[in-house]
Scaffold this motif. Structure first.
Motif, PDB file in Angstrom:
ATOM      1  N   ILE A 301     -12.241  52.025  10.170  1.00  0.00           N
ATOM      2  CA  ILE A 301     -11.670  51.216  11.260  1.00  0.00           C
ATOM      3  C   ILE A 301     -12.776  50.720  12.185  1.00  0.00           C
ATOM      4  N   GLU A 348      -4.023  36.191  23.580  1.00  0.00           N
ATOM      5  CA  GLU A 348      -4.815  37.322  24.096  1.00  0.00           C
ATOM      6  C   GLU A 348      -5.621  38.064  23.031  1.00  0.00           C
ATOM      7  N   LYS A 351      -8.419  35.999  21.532  1.00  0.00           N
ATOM      8  CA  LYS A 351      -9.568  35.864  22.436  1.00  0.00           C
ATOM      9  C   LYS A 351     -10.365  37.166  22.508  1.00  0.00           C
ATOM     10  N   ARG A 352      -9.630  38.291  22.530  1.00  0.00           N
ATOM     11  CA  ARG A 352     -10.297  39.586  22.574  1.00  0.00           C
ATOM     12  C   ARG A 352     -11.222  39.739  21.361  1.00  0.00           C
ATOM     13  N   VAL A 356     -15.328  40.143  21.206  1.00  0.00           N
ATOM     14  CA  VAL A 356     -16.006  41.298  20.596  1.00  0.00           C
ATOM     15  C   VAL A 356     -16.994  40.799  19.542  1.00  0.00           C
ATOM     16  N   ASP A 412      -1.982  48.404  23.976  1.00  0.00           N
ATOM     17  CA  ASP A 412      -3.132  49.257  23.735  1.00  0.00           C
ATOM     18  C   ASP A 412      -3.767  48.899  22.393  1.00  0.00           C
ATOM     19  N   PRO A 413      -4.763  48.000  22.420  1.00  0.00           N
ATOM     20  CA  PRO A 413      -5.343  47.519  21.167  1.00  0.00           C
ATOM     21  C   PRO A 413      -5.804  48.646  20.237  1.00  0.00           C
ATOM     22  N   ILE A 414      -6.449  49.670  20.766  1.00  0.00           N
ATOM     23  CA  ILE A 414      -7.011  50.708  19.897  1.00  0.00           C
ATOM     24  C   ILE A 414      -5.920  51.466  19.136  1.00  0.00           C
ATOM     25  N   TYR A 417      -4.854  49.379  16.378  1.00  0.00           N
ATOM     26  CA  TYR A 417      -5.846  49.328  15.296  1.00  0.00           C
ATOM     27  C   TYR A 417      -5.724  50.562  14.390  1.00  0.00           C
ATOM     28  N   LEU A 418      -5.420  51.736  14.988  1.00  0.00           N
ATOM     29  CA  LEU A 418      -5.397  52.981  14.215  1.00  0.00           C
ATOM     30  C   LEU A 418      -4.263  53.034  13.200  1.00  0.00           C
TER      31      LEU A 418
ATOM     32  N   LEU B  17     -15.099  30.328  25.907  1.00  0.00           N
ATOM     33  CA  LEU B  17     -13.775  30.650  26.429  1.00  0.00           C
ATOM     34  C   LEU B  17     -13.862  30.690  27.944  1.00  0.00           C
ATOM     35  N   TYR B  27     -10.508  42.304  30.762  1.00  0.00           N
ATOM     36  CA  TYR B  27     -11.388  42.115  29.601  1.00  0.00           C
ATOM     37  C   TYR B  27     -12.528  43.125  29.602  1.00  0.00           C
ATOM     38  N   LEU B  31     -12.699  45.383  26.321  1.00  0.00           N
ATOM     39  CA  LEU B  31     -13.863  45.221  25.445  1.00  0.00           C
ATOM     40  C   LEU B  31     -14.753  46.469  25.466  1.00  0.00           C
ATOM     41  N   ARG B  33     -13.778  49.489  25.876  1.00  0.00           N
ATOM     42  CA  ARG B  33     -13.093  50.517  25.070  1.00  0.00           C
ATOM     43  C   ARG B  33     -13.272  50.258  23.585  1.00  0.00           C
ATOM     44  N   LEU B  35     -15.760  48.629  22.147  1.00  0.00           N
ATOM     45  CA  LEU B  35     -17.161  48.908  21.777  1.00  0.00           C
ATOM     46  C   LEU B  35     -17.439  50.409  21.746  1.00  0.00           C
ATOM     47  N   PHE B  37     -15.217  52.590  20.980  1.00  0.00           N
ATOM     48  CA  PHE B  37     -14.552  53.031  19.751  1.00  0.00           C
ATOM     49  C   PHE B  37     -15.438  52.797  18.527  1.00  0.00           C
TER      50      PHE B  37
END
Lengths: 482, 95
Positions: A301, A348, A351-352, A356, A412-414, A417-418, B17, B27, B31, B33, B35, B37
């Protein structure tokens, strides 16, 4: 008619028990009466479908393997003259000027598209909640997500609004929604199916594949879409076997590996039990089950969330408001046009991930992020290579839990992802994988994933078909949609 | 890896952006969090490991330099936000 599989419909069409026009009309009516609850379609094309069904009826036996069979396409495949949005405001006005390779091949096989299905915006997500056109619902429980990113295609087949559909899988986007919706979903080997005209998210991972009620139906679909295409430089020139003919081979003696890393903490006990029962069925059919290890699986991941955003930040730079797609109102200059078109047109999560990726690829950070992730990718791939020296397929749950509730993970993105922990390594390695329904846990479907070596899709389809001859989990359908 | 508000502004600039002032903090946290991870990658010993770009380690296929596509300019331009005389229009760049 909607309880029939693709294979059964093909036989009934050949025997003239009903016409393609009647069949397509039946699904059109089902979509009209049931899709309001699910939001599985973004663009519905009934007139075109009827027209194409009539042509299929004229072709009759001269048609291809899917002649007259209705299907649905994830709205990521360009379809000439039809809106292709990728569920983004950015492409809300985009009428594709050409067909994706997969669309051309399905047309040549005689399939009839009912329309384009909803998804996570630009295929970035695991729940189909990030669509510009609203959340997709799971037909087994409309308070829950269908999984993602190909959630619309999975929900439509689960509710029998289409007998089969097309999705794409970058980190689990076919297998996870197939598991959440109680259907069969096949992600082919990277390079098996052309990506031409399939809107890019992470090009080194993206692969088109299919959803069906059965493994047999996925074989029909793969037969139609597989093959080399010079327009996709990553497409691999390998002969396409007869997948349908391979379904009936005996699976006696096939060796199946259970990675110990995938049966540890975080796995729902009820799911573990269903997987055990499915193993017992395979064992009774003569398969040999043995433990294996994928020691680097836990890093998948993390590596994925560097590689995929990096590639997406590069791929999505094409959305600049110049040649197609959304352009902001009254731009004050070129820079303002780029900035506002992109910021207003993209959602959202997109863009996130772009940010990254832009960071991971920026000067001074490339080695620490992208290069390291590509090296971990090699380690993960080597783990699978070692496993395939001992076994013919790797078996695990598809997901650690059953379908979660709408909004449960969207903030909660993380955590989101999990949920792809068991599927993501398969994309990093570029291997084929299938998810098969193996029962229910508190009335929600449970999926089992099988992974085989490169270009060994027939092993997966064969195992799936033989398993489905002994079980009926795949034939269950949500009551409200019967 | 904790990012600063200034980092977010820089990244947004790279990514073309526009991030509003009231979104910067969110953001920054999200972001950072992510990174943090992905730093799990540091657990792996990747010394002498060849990076992997394509699962089949394919070489780039080449083709004969011949025109294979037909010209679809009009079809492509009819979906553009603004065109004139076969050209794409953007806001004025040079006064």
């Amino acid at each position: 008619m909607h309880k029939l599989t693709v294979a059964q419909q093909a036989k009934a069409l050949a025997a003239k028990e009903f016409s393609s026009e009647e069949l397509v009309n039946h699904y059109i009516q089902r979509i009209e009466s049931h899709d309001e609850q699910l939001n599985s379609f973004v663009t519905f094309t009934p007139e075109q479908a009827i027209e194409n069904a009539k042509q299929a009826d004229v072709r009759g036996k001269q048609g291809g393997i899917l002649n007259g069979i209705p299907i649905a396409l994830k709205d990521i495949f360009c379809t000439d003259g039809v809106k292709t949005s990728c569920a983004s405001r950015m492409l809300d006005n985009f009428i594709a000027p050409y067909d994706a390779a997969v669309v051309t091949k399905l047309n040549q096989a005689g399939a009839v598209s009912l329309g384009k299905t909803n998804m996570d915006e630009f295929a970035m997500g695991s729940s189909s909640e990030s669509s510009f056109y609203g959340v997709v619902k799971n037909p087994w429980d409309t308070e829950r997500v269908p999984g993602g990113s190909s959630g619309g295609s999975a929900a439509a087949v689960a509710a029998r609004l289409a007998p089969a559909s097309m999705g794409t899988d970058t980190g689990g986007s076919i297998r996870q929604p197939a598991a959440f919706c109680g259907i069969t979903g096949l992600k082919p080997t990277y390079g098996r199916v052309s990506r031409y005209g399939m809107i890019a998210y992470a090009s080194s991972l993206d692969q088109g594949g299919s959803f069906g009620i059965t493994s047999e139906d996925c074989a029909y679909m793969l037969q139609a879409i597989a093959g080399h295409d010079a327009r996709d430089s990553t497409s691999v020139d390998q002969p396409v076997p007869d997948y349908v003919a391979g379904l009936n081979r005996s699976i006696k003696g096939l060796r199946i590996g259970l990675p110990e890393e995938f049966f540890q903490e975080g796995l729902d006990a009820g799911i573990a039990e269903k997987i055990q029962q499915a193993c017992d069925v395979l064992k009774s059919l003569g398969c040999e089950i043995k433990p294996i290890s994928l020691p680097n699986a836990k890093l998948a991941i993390a590596a994925y969330y560097v590689i995929a955003p990096a590639e997406c930040s590069s791929n999505l730079s094409r959305f600049d408001g110049v040649r197609y797609g959304y352009r902001c109102e009254n731009p004050k200059g070129l820079e303002d046009m780029y900035l506002r078109s992109r910021s207003e047109g993209l959602g959202e999560e997109v863009k996130r991930r772009i940010m990254v990726g832009a960071y991971a690829l920026s000067a001074g950070y490339y080695d620490a992020y992208y290069l390291k992730a590509q090296k971990i990718r090699r380690l993960i791939s080597e783990d699978y290579r070692a496993a395939f020296n001992q076994v013919d397929a790797v078996l695990s749950p598809t997901t650690p839990t059953t379908a979660f509730k709408v909004n449960e993970k969207s903030n909660d993105p993380i955590t989101m992802y999990l949920s792809d922990i068991y599927t993501i390594g398969v994309n990093l390695a570029g291997l084929p994988g299938i998810s098969l329904p193996v029962g229910f846990q508190q009335n929600l479907p449970v999926g089992m994933q099988l992974v085989s070596n490169y270009f060994e899709e027939q092993t997966l389809l064969n195992l799936g078909h033989q398993y489905q001859q002994q079980t009926d989990h795949h034939l269950q359908m949500p009551k409200e949609f019967e | 890896m904790a990012l600063s508000t200034e980092d977010i502004r820089d990244i947004a600039k790279l990514a073309k952006l526009q991030i509003n002032e009231d979104e910067l903090d969110r953001y920054k946290q999200e972001l950072s969090r992510i990174l943090e991870f992905v730093e799990q990658m540091n657990q792996a010993d990747v010394e002498n490991i060849e990076p992997m770009a394509h699962p089949q380690d394919m070489i780039q296929p080449l083709r004969v330099d011949e025109i294979t596509e037909t010209n679809l300019r009009e079809k492509f331009q009819c979906i553009a936000p603004a065109t004139q005389d076969g050209l794409y229009l953007v806001p004025k760049v040079i006064e």
